[in-house]
Design a protein around this motif. Structure first.
Motif, PDB file in Angstrom:
ATOM      1  N   CYS A   1      -6.108  15.278  -9.123  1.00 61.80           N
ATOM      2  CA  CYS A   1      -5.286  14.248  -9.747  1.00 61.80           C
ATOM      3  C   CYS A   1      -4.160  13.798  -8.820  1.00 61.80           C
ATOM      4  CB  CYS A   1      -4.640  14.784 -11.023  1.00 61.80           C
ATOM      5  SG  CYS A   1      -5.821  15.292 -12.281  1.00 61.80           S
ATOM      6  N   PRO A   2      -3.862  12.489  -8.859  1.00 65.09           N
ATOM      7  CA  PRO A   2      -2.684  12.038  -8.126  1.00 65.09           C
ATOM      8  C   PRO A   2      -1.420  12.531  -8.827  1.00 65.09           C
ATOM      9  CG  PRO A   2      -3.625  10.222  -9.357  1.00 65.09           C
ATOM     10  CD  PRO A   2      -4.548  11.400  -9.534  1.00 65.09           C
ATOM     11  N   LEU A   3      -0.394  12.753  -8.050  1.00 64.81           N
ATOM     12  CA  LEU A   3       0.887  13.223  -8.576  1.00 64.81           C
ATOM     13  C   LEU A   3       1.902  12.084  -8.543  1.00 64.81           C
ATOM     14  CD1 LEU A   3       1.020  16.617  -6.666  1.00 64.81           C
ATOM     15  CD2 LEU A   3       0.447  16.267  -9.077  1.00 64.81           C
ATOM     16  N   PRO A   4       2.874  12.115  -9.440  1.00 56.05           N
ATOM     17  CA  PRO A   4       3.904  11.079  -9.395  1.00 56.05           C
ATOM     18  C   PRO A   4       4.778  11.226  -8.154  1.00 56.05           C
ATOM     19  CG  PRO A   4       4.413  12.683 -11.101  1.00 56.05           C
ATOM     20  CD  PRO A   4       3.078  13.057 -10.534  1.00 56.05           C
ATOM     21  N   PRO A   5       4.991  10.126  -7.445  1.00 61.45           N
ATOM     22  CA  PRO A   5       5.895  10.180  -6.295  1.00 61.45           C
ATOM     23  C   PRO A   5       7.336  10.285  -6.801  1.00 61.45           C
ATOM     24  CG  PRO A   5       5.244   7.936  -6.707  1.00 61.45           C
ATOM     25  CD  PRO A   5       4.471   8.777  -7.675  1.00 61.45           C
TER      26      PRO A   5
ATOM     27  N   ARG B   1       0.877  -1.182   0.000  1.00 63.07           N
ATOM     28  CA  ARG B   1       0.000   0.000   0.000  1.00 63.07           C
ATOM     29  C   ARG B   1       0.909   1.224   0.000  1.00 63.07           C
ATOM     30  NH1 ARG B   1      -5.150  -0.948  -1.214  1.00 63.07           N
ATOM     31  NH2 ARG B   1      -5.589   1.168  -0.623  1.00 63.07           N
ATOM     32  N   SER B   2       0.889   1.942  -1.086  1.00 62.02           N
ATOM     33  CA  SER B   2       1.743   3.123  -1.153  1.00 62.02           C
ATOM     34  C   SER B   2       0.886   4.375  -1.150  1.00 62.02           C
ATOM     35  CB  SER B   2       2.647   3.075  -2.385  1.00 62.02           C
ATOM     36  OG  SER B   2       1.887   2.939  -3.552  1.00 62.02           O
ATOM     37  N   ARG B   3       1.457   5.445  -0.650  1.00 57.56           N
ATOM     38  CA  ARG B   3       0.741   6.709  -0.533  1.00 57.56           C
ATOM     39  C   ARG B   3       1.188   7.619  -1.668  1.00 57.56           C
ATOM     40  NH1 ARG B   3      -2.602   6.753   3.332  1.00 57.56           N
ATOM     41  NH2 ARG B   3      -2.600   8.972   3.730  1.00 57.56           N
ATOM     42  N   TRP B   4       0.211   8.153  -2.372  1.00 52.21           N
ATOM     43  CA  TRP B   4       0.466   9.004  -3.525  1.00 52.21           C
ATOM     44  C   TRP B   4      -0.134  10.380  -3.261  1.00 52.21           C
ATOM     45  CZ3 TRP B   4       2.584   6.845  -8.165  1.00 52.21           C
ATOM     46  CH2 TRP B   4       2.892   5.493  -8.052  1.00 52.21           C
ATOM     47  N   PRO B   5       0.668  11.432  -3.390  1.00 53.11           N
ATOM     48  CA  PRO B   5       0.136  12.778  -3.171  1.00 53.11           C
ATOM     49  C   PRO B   5      -0.810  13.175  -4.302  1.00 53.11           C
ATOM     50  CG  PRO B   5       2.366  12.894  -4.023  1.00 53.11           C
ATOM     51  CD  PRO B   5       2.061  11.436  -3.799  1.00 53.11           C
ATOM     52  N   ASN B   6      -1.690  14.139  -4.036  1.00 52.84           N
ATOM     53  CA  ASN B   6      -2.517  14.685  -5.109  1.00 52.84           C
ATOM     54  C   ASN B   6      -2.349  16.198  -5.152  1.00 52.84           C
ATOM     55  OD1 ASN B   6      -4.401  15.940  -3.332  1.00 52.84           O
ATOM     56  ND2 ASN B   6      -5.680  14.118  -3.280  1.00 52.84           N
ATOM     57  N   VAL B   7      -3.011  16.830  -6.119  1.00 53.41           N
ATOM     58  CA  VAL B   7      -2.818  18.266  -6.343  1.00 53.41           C
ATOM     59  C   VAL B   7      -3.358  19.129  -5.203  1.00 53.41           C
ATOM     60  CG1 VAL B   7      -2.726  18.067  -8.852  1.00 53.41           C
ATOM     61  CG2 VAL B   7      -4.924  18.473  -7.735  1.00 53.41           C
ATOM     62  N   LEU B   8      -4.155  18.545  -4.302  1.00 53.84           N
ATOM     63  CA  LEU B   8      -4.691  19.295  -3.163  1.00 53.84           C
ATOM     64  C   LEU B   8      -3.810  19.178  -1.931  1.00 53.84           C
ATOM     65  CD1 LEU B   8      -8.475  18.366  -3.458  1.00 53.84           C
ATOM     66  CD2 LEU B   8      -7.322  20.419  -4.304  1.00 53.84           C
TER      67      LEU B   8
ATOM     68  N   PHE C   1       4.933   4.506 -24.308  1.00 51.42           N
ATOM     69  CA  PHE C   1       4.910   5.920 -23.937  1.00 51.42           C
ATOM     70  C   PHE C   1       4.163   6.779 -24.951  1.00 51.42           C
ATOM     71  CE2 PHE C   1       8.541   4.414 -21.391  1.00 51.42           C
ATOM     72  CZ  PHE C   1       8.066   4.796 -20.142  1.00 51.42           C
ATOM     73  N   ASN C   2       3.871   6.241 -26.132  1.00 49.78           N
ATOM     74  CA  ASN C   2       3.019   6.954 -27.080  1.00 49.78           C
ATOM     75  C   ASN C   2       1.623   7.151 -26.490  1.00 49.78           C
ATOM     76  OD1 ASN C   2       4.804   7.261 -29.382  1.00 49.78           O
ATOM     77  ND2 ASN C   2       4.687   5.039 -29.532  1.00 49.78           N
ATOM     78  N   LYS C   3       1.265   6.334 -25.520  1.00 51.90           N
ATOM     79  CA  LYS C   3      -0.058   6.403 -24.892  1.00 51.90           C
ATOM     80  C   LYS C   3      -0.058   7.200 -23.587  1.00 51.90           C
ATOM     81  CE  LYS C   3      -1.561   2.096 -26.982  1.00 51.90           C
ATOM     82  NZ  LYS C   3      -2.049   0.724 -26.733  1.00 51.90           N
ATOM     83  N   ALA C   4       1.068   7.802 -23.231  1.00 55.60           N
ATOM     84  CA  ALA C   4       1.122   8.653 -22.032  1.00 55.60           C
ATOM     85  C   ALA C   4       0.234   9.866 -22.272  1.00 55.60           C
ATOM     86  CB  ALA C   4       2.555   9.087 -21.752  1.00 55.60           C
ATOM     87  N   TYR C   5      -0.572  10.206 -21.282  1.00 53.61           N
ATOM     88  CA  TYR C   5      -1.496  11.327 -21.476  1.00 53.61           C
ATOM     89  C   TYR C   5      -1.557  12.225 -20.238  1.00 53.61           C
ATOM     90  CZ  TYR C   5      -4.913   8.650 -18.765  1.00 53.61           C
ATOM     91  OH  TYR C   5      -5.556   7.955 -17.768  1.00 53.61           O
ATOM     92  N   SER C   6      -1.998  13.451 -20.492  1.00 52.25           N
ATOM     93  CA  SER C   6      -2.122  14.430 -19.419  1.00 52.25           C
ATOM     94  C   SER C   6      -3.322  14.089 -18.550  1.00 52.25           C
ATOM     95  CB  SER C   6      -2.307  15.838 -20.001  1.00 52.25           C
ATOM     96  OG  SER C   6      -1.184  16.199 -20.772  1.00 52.25           O
ATOM     97  N   PRO C   7      -3.188  14.252 -17.242  1.00 48.85           N
ATOM     98  CA  PRO C   7      -4.310  13.974 -16.339  1.00 48.85           C
ATOM     99  C   PRO C   7      -5.385  15.050 -16.478  1.00 48.85           C
ATOM    100  CG  PRO C   7      -2.478  14.893 -15.122  1.00 48.85           C
ATOM    101  CD  PRO C   7      -1.989  14.681 -16.528  1.00 48.85           C
ATOM    102  N   PRO C   8      -6.586  14.784 -15.958  1.00 45.42           N
ATOM    103  CA  PRO C   8      -7.667  15.773 -16.051  1.00 45.42           C
ATOM    104  C   PRO C   8      -7.308  17.136 -15.475  1.00 45.42           C
ATOM    105  CG  PRO C   8      -8.528  13.661 -15.318  1.00 45.42           C
ATOM    106  CD  PRO C   8      -7.029  13.535 -15.343  1.00 45.42           C
ATOM    107  N   CYS C   9      -6.444  17.177 -14.453  1.00 45.12           N
ATOM    108  CA  CYS C   9      -6.101  18.474 -13.856  1.00 45.12           C
ATOM    109  C   CYS C   9      -5.310  19.369 -14.812  1.00 45.12           C
ATOM    110  CB  CYS C   9      -5.385  18.294 -12.522  1.00 45.12           C
ATOM    111  SG  CYS C   9      -3.979  17.203 -12.589  1.00 45.12           S
ATOM    112  N   ALA C  10      -4.852  18.835 -15.935  1.00 40.82           N
ATOM    113  CA  ALA C  10      -4.180  19.663 -16.945  1.00 40.82           C
ATOM    114  C   ALA C  10      -5.189  20.529 -17.691  1.00 40.82           C
ATOM    115  CB  ALA C  10      -3.426  18.786 -17.945  1.00 40.82           C
TER     116      ALA C  10
END
Length: 129
Positions: free
Chosen positions: A105-109, A13-20, A89-98
């Motif tokens: 949106c969760p942020l990359p740790p 179980r890992s903790r991922w920060p979000n934009v808030l 990586f051609n399928k990498a996309y911007s999260p909704p918060c963009a």
């Protein structure tokens, strides 16, 4: 990109920060390891729900904040087979918060901050949020 998949003995179980500034807990069954641009890269994958049929990667690379959305991008990949996972990586996309300030949106740790440029996938959209 074909990566070596390293499974955890039990999902972590890992903790991922979000934009808030909050954190979300998501299960990580393991991580992908590969070399890109001569540099080693490790990306932790998560399962969005217990029955997920794909791994979810939240990543940041050296294009983040320049050519791509500053907070990072999302990428899905099929579950590993025979100790390998394919990262397209051609399928990498911007999260909704963009696209809207009303999305959370969760942020990359830090472990998913890639030390290389990934010049594939969705590029920056407008000014972002």
């Amino acid at each position: 990109m074909e990566a070596r998949w390293v499974s955890h003995a039990q999902p972590v179980r890992s903790r991922w920060p979000n934009v808030l500034g909050q954190t979300e807990s998501m299960p990580s069954p393991g991580y992908a390891e590969f070399t890109l641009g001569g540099k080693p890269v490790r990306l932790d994958g998560v399962l969005e729900d217990p029955h997920a049929e794909q791994l979810f990667f939240i990543l940041r690379d050296q294009t983040s904040g320049k050519e791509t959305y500053g907070a990072g991008r999302f990428l899905y990949a099929d579950l590993p087979k025979a100790g390998k996972v394919v990262l397209d990586f051609n399928k990498a996309y911007s999260p909704p918060c963009a696209f809207t300030p009303y999305a959370t949106c969760p942020l990359p740790p830090p472990q998913n901050w890639m030390p290389v440029r990934v010049e594939a996938g969705e590029m920056a959209y407008g000014k972002g949020h």
